[in-house]
Design a protein around this motif. Sequence first.
Motif, PDB file in Angstrom:
ATOM      1  N   GLU A   1       0.825  -1.219   0.000  1.00 45.10           N
ATOM      2  CA  GLU A   1       0.000   0.000   0.000  1.00 45.10           C
ATOM      3  C   GLU A   1       0.859   1.268   0.000  1.00 45.10           C
ATOM      4  O   GLU A   1       0.410   2.336  -0.371  1.00 45.10           O
ATOM      5  CB  GLU A   1      -0.904   0.053   1.250  1.00 45.10           C
ATOM      6  N   GLN A   2       2.082   1.137   0.472  1.00 43.62           N
ATOM      7  CA  GLN A   2       2.932   2.328   0.560  1.00 43.62           C
ATOM      8  C   GLN A   2       3.944   2.395  -0.586  1.00 43.62           C
ATOM      9  O   GLN A   2       4.939   3.104  -0.513  1.00 43.62           O
ATOM     10  CB  GLN A   2       3.670   2.331   1.897  1.00 43.62           C
ATOM     11  N   GLN A   3       3.660   1.642  -1.639  1.00 47.62           N
ATOM     12  CA  GLN A   3       4.578   1.645  -2.778  1.00 47.62           C
ATOM     13  C   GLN A   3       4.546   3.017  -3.465  1.00 47.62           C
ATOM     14  O   GLN A   3       3.477   3.509  -3.798  1.00 47.62           O
ATOM     15  CB  GLN A   3       4.146   0.567  -3.759  1.00 47.62           C
ATOM     16  N   LEU A   4       5.737   3.582  -3.673  1.00 50.38           N
ATOM     17  CA  LEU A   4       5.798   4.922  -4.258  1.00 50.38           C
ATOM     18  C   LEU A   4       5.682   4.884  -5.782  1.00 50.38           C
ATOM     19  O   LEU A   4       5.120   5.776  -6.388  1.00 50.38           O
ATOM     20  CB  LEU A   4       7.116   5.608  -3.865  1.00 50.38           C
ATOM     21  N   TYR A   5       6.287   3.882  -6.416  1.00 48.90           N
ATOM     22  CA  TYR A   5       6.306   3.828  -7.885  1.00 48.90           C
ATOM     23  C   TYR A   5       5.943   2.428  -8.384  1.00 48.90           C
ATOM     24  O   TYR A   5       6.310   1.445  -7.758  1.00 48.90           O
ATOM     25  CB  TYR A   5       7.700   4.162  -8.427  1.00 48.90           C
ATOM     26  N   LYS A   6       5.278   2.387  -9.512  1.00 50.02           N
ATOM     27  CA  LYS A   6       5.026   1.098 -10.148  1.00 50.02           C
ATOM     28  C   LYS A   6       6.239   0.685 -10.979  1.00 50.02           C
ATOM     29  O   LYS A   6       6.547  -0.486 -11.145  1.00 50.02           O
ATOM     30  CB  LYS A   6       3.798   1.179 -11.075  1.00 50.02           C
ATOM     31  N   LYS A   7       6.896   1.719 -11.530  1.00 39.35           N
ATOM     32  CA  LYS A   7       8.122   1.474 -12.300  1.00 39.35           C
ATOM     33  C   LYS A   7       9.158   2.453 -11.820  1.00 39.35           C
ATOM     34  O   LYS A   7       8.823   3.573 -11.429  1.00 39.35           O
ATOM     35  CB  LYS A   7       7.866   1.741 -13.790  1.00 39.35           C
ATOM     36  N   LYS A   8      10.399   2.069 -11.822  1.00 38.43           N
ATOM     37  CA  LYS A   8      11.419   3.056 -11.494  1.00 38.43           C
ATOM     38  C   LYS A   8      12.751   2.639 -12.106  1.00 38.43           C
ATOM     39  O   LYS A   8      12.930   1.516 -12.545  1.00 38.43           O
ATOM     40  CB  LYS A   8      11.509   3.259  -9.992  1.00 38.43           C
ATOM     41  N   ARG A   9      13.673   3.620 -12.051  1.00 45.21           N
ATOM     42  CA  ARG A   9      14.977   3.363 -12.666  1.00 45.21           C
ATOM     43  C   ARG A   9      15.815   2.501 -11.731  1.00 45.21           C
ATOM     44  O   ARG A   9      15.918   2.796 -10.534  1.00 45.21           O
ATOM     45  CB  ARG A   9      15.668   4.710 -12.916  1.00 45.21           C
ATOM     46  N   ASN A  10      16.406   1.452 -12.276  1.00 43.62           N
ATOM     47  CA  ASN A  10      17.313   0.616 -11.486  1.00 43.62           C
ATOM     48  C   ASN A  10      18.517   1.478 -11.087  1.00 43.62           C
ATOM     49  O   ASN A  10      19.148   2.108 -11.935  1.00 43.62           O
ATOM     50  CB  ASN A  10      17.773  -0.579 -12.330  1.00 43.62           C
ATOM     51  N   GLU A  11      18.795   1.533  -9.800  1.00 45.10           N
ATOM     52  CA  GLU A  11      19.851   2.418  -9.298  1.00 45.10           C
ATOM     53  C   GLU A  11      21.214   2.059  -9.890  1.00 45.10           C
ATOM     54  O   GLU A  11      22.098   2.895  -9.998  1.00 45.10           O
ATOM     55  CB  GLU A  11      19.932   2.324  -7.765  1.00 45.10           C
ATOM     56  N   LYS A  12      21.376   0.807 -10.257  1.00 46.99           N
ATOM     57  CA  LYS A  12      22.697   0.382 -10.758  1.00 46.99           C
ATOM     58  C   LYS A  12      22.789   0.462 -12.296  1.00 46.99           C
ATOM     59  O   LYS A  12      23.777   0.939 -12.836  1.00 46.99           O
ATOM     60  CB  LYS A  12      22.970  -1.072 -10.331  1.00 46.99           C
ATOM     61  N   THR A  13      21.715   0.006 -12.976  1.00 44.51           N
ATOM     62  CA  THR A  13      21.808  -0.076 -14.443  1.00 44.51           C
ATOM     63  C   THR A  13      21.159   1.098 -15.167  1.00 44.51           C
ATOM     64  O   THR A  13      21.335   1.262 -16.370  1.00 44.51           O
ATOM     65  CB  THR A  13      21.099  -1.349 -14.949  1.00 44.51           C
ATOM     66  N   SER A  14      20.410   1.915 -14.425  1.00 45.62           N
ATOM     67  CA  SER A  14      19.673   3.057 -14.979  1.00 45.62           C
ATOM     68  C   SER A  14      18.521   2.669 -15.900  1.00 45.62           C
ATOM     69  O   SER A  14      17.863   3.532 -16.472  1.00 45.62           O
ATOM     70  CB  SER A  14      20.599   4.020 -15.738  1.00 45.62           C
ATOM     71  N   ALA A  15      18.272   1.397 -16.063  1.00 42.40           N
ATOM     72  CA  ALA A  15      17.139   0.978 -16.911  1.00 42.40           C
ATOM     73  C   ALA A  15      15.839   1.098 -16.121  1.00 42.40           C
ATOM     74  O   ALA A  15      15.834   0.925 -14.905  1.00 42.40           O
ATOM     75  CB  ALA A  15      17.346  -0.464 -17.341  1.00 42.40           C
ATOM     76  N   MET A  16      14.738   1.413 -16.820  1.00 40.64           N
ATOM     77  CA  MET A  16      13.436   1.476 -16.146  1.00 40.64           C
ATOM     78  C   MET A  16      12.946   0.047 -15.904  1.00 40.64           C
ATOM     79  O   MET A  16      12.925  -0.772 -16.829  1.00 40.64           O
ATOM     80  CB  MET A  16      12.407   2.222 -17.013  1.00 40.64           C
ATOM     81  N   GLU A  17      12.574  -0.224 -14.657  1.00 35.76           N
ATOM     82  CA  GLU A  17      12.120  -1.574 -14.332  1.00 35.76           C
ATOM     83  C   GLU A  17      10.873  -1.486 -13.471  1.00 35.76           C
ATOM     84  O   GLU A  17      10.663  -0.490 -12.787  1.00 35.76           O
ATOM     85  CB  GLU A  17      13.208  -2.326 -13.550  1.00 35.76           C
TER      86      GLU A  17
END
Lengths: 638, 360
Positions: free
Chosen positions: B137-153
């Motif tokens: 319920e407290q999820q901020l994003y459904k998708k976000k950038r991988n902190e290491k690879t910068s790809a959207m996941e």
Amino acid sequence: MAHYYYPLSTRDFAFENIFSTESVSPAIYYPKKGFGFDYFPVLPGVNNEQAIILFSRPPVYQDENNSKFILKIAEAAINHDELVFLAEGVFAYNSTIYFEKEHLSVLFFSAKELRVAELKSNMSLPTKAAEKYRSSFKLVNETECQTFPAIDASTIKPDHELPLKVALDKRYNHFKGFIYGLVIGQIANDRKKEFGLKVRFQEITNAFAELKSRLDDQLSTKDKSETTRRLHPFIDKLFKAISFAETEYFHLTFGDDIGEPMLIEYLLSKQSRLKSAPDVTRYLDFIITNDELFGSSNYKKIVDGYVRDRTGSVKVFQELRKYIEQFIEIFEVEKKPRYSVDELNNRIKLLLRNATEAHLEQLSASSYDLRTDLGGIAYDFIANEVALNTGQVYLNTKADNEFTFIINAILKFAKSNKGPAQKEMILKIVEEIGNNYSKRGKETLLYQYLENRIDVYSLDNASNLVMKNFVAFVFNPDSLEKLDNFLISKEVEERWMAFSFWGAYNGFANISKNYTRDIFNANNSKLQDYIDSYLRPYILTVVNGKPNIIRVEEPSEVLNQASAVLENTPEEWIVNFFNSNVANQYKLNIDEFTEALKLTQQKLFQDELKLKYQVAKKDSLKLFNAIRKYFDPNALFH
Amino acid sequence: MPREKWLIDPSELDEFQRKIRGLSINESYVIKGCAGSGKTLLALYRALDIHINSIAEDEDDPASFTVVVYTKALKGFLRSGITELAIPIHQIIHFQKWDCDAVDYIIVDEAQDFTENEIKELSDASIKSIMLYGDSEQQLYKKKRNEKTSAMEKTLTIEQIAAQLSLPQFELLKNYRLPSTIAALAAHVGADKALESKCVKIGLEKPRLKKFGDWKKELDYIINEIHTRNYTDVAILVPFADRSKGPQNNFHRNIQDVNAYLDEKKFAHEYKTSDFGKKGLEIDFESNLPKLLTYHASKGLQFETVFIPFCDYPGHDRWFIDKYQTPLYVGLTRSYRNLYITHSDRVTPFFDGLSPSKYQ
């Protein structure tokens, strides 16, 4: 000496539980006690809900997911009248076992399990007494354990004395809480200078936090001189906090006075232009005069320099300054720092934590001589009241009486719920004290403030030290730490009184281990033994004497039960009785009388009528007996 | 000795909490817990259990473990607890700085904020067990950038994490932090109307709702109340970081103005604006100064006493009502003991229809 063995495990915090109260009870007691843990594990095969099952040898048993341990209890700690034979070498015991050092050992099955139990219990707030029994923690081998026949639970009958025994345990818990509160409070009071250093370290933490807020925020300000101007007071405050702590540390370590001879020696070694003691004396006189004329603080700077010089070997202050200077530089100067902000922040935090901890360790390691003769304090289980010999606690007679009255009011409305204190009970206590000691009666300013009817309350409203301590307790009924901080912050003297109030209200089981560590430290065994020997007769009373207090139930319970009965009493009975026995004789109207009828204990009834309606005790006793005769005693009185 | 707030009081735990505390450190599992269920403290105590078992086994060669968190505020909060519980401080790591090294145990808080691949990396790096705590319920994003690879996941819900890693899932359904007296009022503002029924704590008293002559008098009252009661775990929550945020009629309802006024009164406090954090500094939980924060910044934090000033119309106009229902609800639910709400004009429309029995 023969021993009994009680097999347990670390399941459901049993270890933390028993050392929060220094006792163990049949599992059925725990949800009924109204203090401490309201649960206790029952291991299938060797434990029972109704009674403590004792074995004549360490038994063989299993608890796969938890560490097993066995309480080895000397028979001297047992009331043999409560032992019920179940099988050869197996007994049911229908009472609480109170621990004493010479009567208890705790047997673990491995050194690792012992260590884990100890370390885990260190992080449990109410588990204070494990340290006291540390030397009685031993190892036992599985091969020493014996197989016993399975317990037939049907042979263990419910104990008809259970309500009385639970009520006695409860009374003892609050009385013991009062005694420990008194002792803890006296230590806090007598060592306030030493504990003051902990406060100084907290002030450094606060000043550092305040500065950090501003440092990061000021990055967005382009005008550097404006930034410096804004930050300067906070930087100054932080370094002053460090100097303050350092000076306090110096006083504690090297003594109180920094006299001229010390400064002469120091200045001769530091300032080459000062050649002799008279030179330094003249120089210091000049500095002092200048400070007086121009409001400067150069003399203090010299003293601070001297302190810093002497405490130079204490790395914490040197390192604190060094790291904080580096920390500020990161924000003020655009250069690559040696350490990251995060790393410096961590280092500063650890320095402060370790310094505080080392200081408190040192304090706990020193022994303490109690200045109160506990022998002058007596407790009556039936009346649930303490009595103090006059002058017992270093006050005058009036203050002693006030102190005793408050303690007894608190014992009467002592905490009996899980979680925070109930506001109604705190208000009841405040009301009781107001009715007895204030011209306003119940409507004291404190009462109005707590009731949210006025916005402002000052501690100065409290008429004397006893009442100031009482207000401190009323504002902080749930946490000793908060109470302590409050007393320090408001500079309330004789703070042992507030600690006593807190202990009586919350009971021994709820006292935080942070405040008993001085008492339970191995170096303070003399003090422990003294408290234990004082409490021993009371334990014997609970275990063997069992004074019949069952009619003297908690006021709230009595009220609820009596209210229920009154609802079924025809109103005309009450009116008739009132008209013939109360009206025109006592200053009570019919509503007030109906309320008073709910008080089914003689003492409560008399106290209430005395306090509220100025009815003399002998008259109220007459009325009480008349009520008993008139109304069905089996229904209303029990 | 840790301060009282960091020590557990086992006498306050219910059966379900005890069951979770009793899980072996060698078991991997996922804990789902609603707001206020105490999952962060459970994660902290799991770290402590590992530390204790490890030093009891071999003090010279303790097992390795890492606590990974996603938000900086949470890291600051946990770091304070870890320092007080004498757990080595470097073992709590913000995910951005995690080096992917394999360790015996990994504890992940706010697991719902990590991506699918990040969760896999964390799982692969744990040798003995991994424990994940979070709340879908407290999820901020459904998708976000991988902190290491910068790809959207895509991120995963707690249920999906449990399924992906084939781990047992336990759920904390009760709110152990929030007193029901406060929940009763907060539920009037928020969407969760069943909030009160989830609360275990009864509460010492009802929230206080007080009216004053002007905004400065509200702050004077707050200062005085903090002094009188010597509150040491306090938040003062306002809607905006500075004057430029929000509509014009929100003058003074921001950190900037309140901070200036508190400084003028020489009232020691910490504060955090939205611009805060350029050097990575966070609120200091070891200090016992009042913390001046925005509603938003208080998410995930808890305080003994919370003051929410300026709860009045026209500040709470239509625009505010539309935008600030959830943030105000977040603020109202931060206290584990005392809640004070003040206003100096007509009380906020958020309280329209609020029964007087819900406050004092």
